[in-house]
Design an enzyme around this catalytic site. Structure first.
Site, PDB file in Angstrom:
ATOM      1  CE1 TYR A 101     -11.688  25.764 -10.147  1.00 28.12           C
ATOM      2  CE2 TYR A 101     -12.529  24.762 -12.155  1.00 28.12           C
ATOM      3  CZ  TYR A 101     -11.861  25.789 -11.512  1.00 28.12           C
ATOM      4  OH  TYR A 101     -11.381  26.845 -12.238  1.00 28.12           O
ATOM      5  CE1 TYR A 140     -13.470  24.583 -16.237  1.00 32.11           C
ATOM      6  CE2 TYR A 140     -11.277  24.711 -15.293  1.00 32.11           C
ATOM      7  CZ  TYR A 140     -12.509  25.263 -15.526  1.00 32.11           C
ATOM      8  OH  TYR A 140     -12.781  26.515 -15.049  1.00 32.11           O
ATOM      9  NE  ARG A 150     -12.280  29.476 -19.392  1.00 39.05           N
ATOM     10  CZ  ARG A 150     -11.911  30.263 -18.378  1.00 39.05           C
ATOM     11  NH1 ARG A 150     -12.440  30.110 -17.199  1.00 39.05           N
ATOM     12  NH2 ARG A 150     -11.031  31.224 -18.557  1.00 39.05           N
ATOM     13  CG  HIS A 153      -8.416  29.413 -15.277  1.00 38.48           C
ATOM     14  ND1 HIS A 153      -8.987  28.496 -16.139  1.00 38.48           N
ATOM     15  CD2 HIS A 153      -9.304  29.559 -14.255  1.00 38.48           C
ATOM     16  CE1 HIS A 153     -10.159  28.117 -15.651  1.00 38.48           C
ATOM     17  NE2 HIS A 153     -10.382  28.739 -14.501  1.00 38.48           N
ATOM     18  CG  HIS A 155     -10.701  31.204 -10.412  1.00 40.81           C
ATOM     19  ND1 HIS A 155     -11.672  31.826 -11.157  1.00 40.81           N
ATOM     20  CD2 HIS A 155     -10.716  29.910 -10.811  1.00 40.81           C
ATOM     21  CE1 HIS A 155     -12.255  30.947 -11.961  1.00 40.81           C
ATOM     22  NE2 HIS A 155     -11.683  29.769 -11.767  1.00 40.81           N
TER      23      HIS A 155
END
Lengths: 235, 155
Positions: A101, A140, A150, A153, A155
């Protein structure tokens, strides 16, 4: 007029032991039933000034093109009766193709992409449809449990008919081998509700020589036949 | 292909946590209701520690005004508001798979004593929904857990 109550098992419980950080941040006292009133059945309305045309293309930033697998994500936002919800604000954010991110607190040892911020937004059209172009996010690691990863995905954040329609969720990808191991995805016990967070590969939306398409429909709480007057027009 | 079975009830899409990096997608819309009232407070976890990575969303239905306010490094927050009876508040954060819903009431004892929602809350917990102070400078903390756990609603 009120919104139907939620069906047990179709939404997560606040305390979910498998998700470590819920332990100290989830309420433990019994929730109090709030009679629905205009104060909750109404909600903010957003308009065209909140979004620009380029906000639905996440693949270009800082004068260059993001690296990764280009994808098209689209779908329809509906209420519980299946009615499309026009002019709904849809906000999205995600990791880049390497699973990193663009956020100062993300310390994952994977490269940032100077041409990917991972932020997008759009309004649904008159038929409740949204569409954006992005890069498929990478998986990640996180520290919830040993060797925790995770699944990929995106959000999603949406505002519906009223304050009670507010939804923040995550969209997952079909066939992701990490899904059975993810305590966040598996916090929903109703299998059909849980699987509704997984998008579908969409051959028809796939653009030859350019990008794969994925279809993801979203249902927001609410069933007003007649919206409140102040919600009729975007301003 | 994507099909919806008309014989099956469709559930609202499940909520998932906003996670620690929501600022990437949501910060652009940070805003206050605006007005001469200040509600300052702190959001705390089970240990009483401030929660630095949470987001408050406030709906003032009377003025049709919305606020999106991230908490500060110490869990502190300020809601700038117009005169109000109560405000509806959502709190979103890493650790919450689904946002919580609470209210903050203006400290007007006469009005509050007659409020049906406050009266449905056990008397020992009622104070968690009412800002303290008088005039335009008020305080209101949100406790996720503990002896003074804030009242959260289900609808």
């Amino acid at each position: 007029m009120t919104f139907p109550s939620l069906t047990l098992g179709t939404q997560p419980e606040y305390f979910h032991p498998a998700y470590g950080s819920s332990a100290k941040r989830s309420p433990r006292q019994a929730l109090i039933l709030l009679p629905q009133s205009e104060a909750e059945l109404s909600g903010p309305v957003f308009g065209a000034h909140e979004v620009s045309e380029t906000d639905s293309d996440l693949t270009h930033s800082m004068g260059g093109e993001a690296i990764g697998e280009r994808i098209i994500v689209h779908g329809t936002v509906r209420d519980e009766q299946g009615r499309p919800l026009p002019h709904i604000l849809v906000e999205v954010w995600q990791a880049n193709a390497t699973g990193r991110y663009k956020h100062q607190n993300d310390q994952h040892d994977a490269p940032l992409d100077p041409h990917f911020t991972g932020c997008g937004r759009m309004l649904t059209d008159a038929e409740g449809r949204y569409r954006f172009v992005t890069i498929k996010p990478g998986a990640y690691p996180w520290r919830n449990h040993h060797n925790a990863w995770r699944p990929a995905h995106i959000h999603f954040s949406l505002f519906g008919q009223g304050f009670l329609s507010r939804l923040v969720t995550q969209m997952y990808f079909p066939g992701d081998p990490l899904l059975p191991f993810d305590p966040i995805f598996n916090c929903v016990t109703n299998e059909r509700a849980k699987q509704s967070m997984v998008c579908q590969f969409d051959w028809a939306a796939t653009k030859p020589e350019w990008a794969l398409g994925y279809h993801f429909d979203i249902i927001l709480r609410g069933n007003n036949a007649t919206p409140f007057e102040h919600q009729m027009g975007a301003h | 292909m994507h099909t919806i079975d008309p014989n099956l009830k469709q559930f609202p899409t499940p909520s998932q946590t906003v996670g620690p990096f929501y600022a990437i997608g949501l910060d652009y819309l940070n805003r206050q209701i605006g007005g001469e009232y200040r509600i300052t407070g702190k959001l705390t976890d089970a240990d009483g520690a401030g929660i630095p990575d949470a987001l408050l969303e406030v709906w003032d239905s009377k003025n049709q005004a919305f606020a999106r306010i991230p908490t500060a490094a110490d869990g502190g927050f300020t809601i700038e508001s117009q005169a109000f009876d109560f405000l509806n508040v959502h709190v979103l954060m890493r650790g919450l798979l689904r946002h919580v819903h609470t209210r903050v009431y203006y400290p007007d004892a006469a009005k509050n004593n007659a409020d049906a929602v406050l009266n449905a809350v056990p008397a020992t917990r009622r104070a968690t929904l009412i800002a303290q102070g008088s005039g335009q400078h008020l305080t209101w903390d949100i406790h996720m857990q503990g002896a003074a756990e804030t009242v959260f609603f289900t609808t």
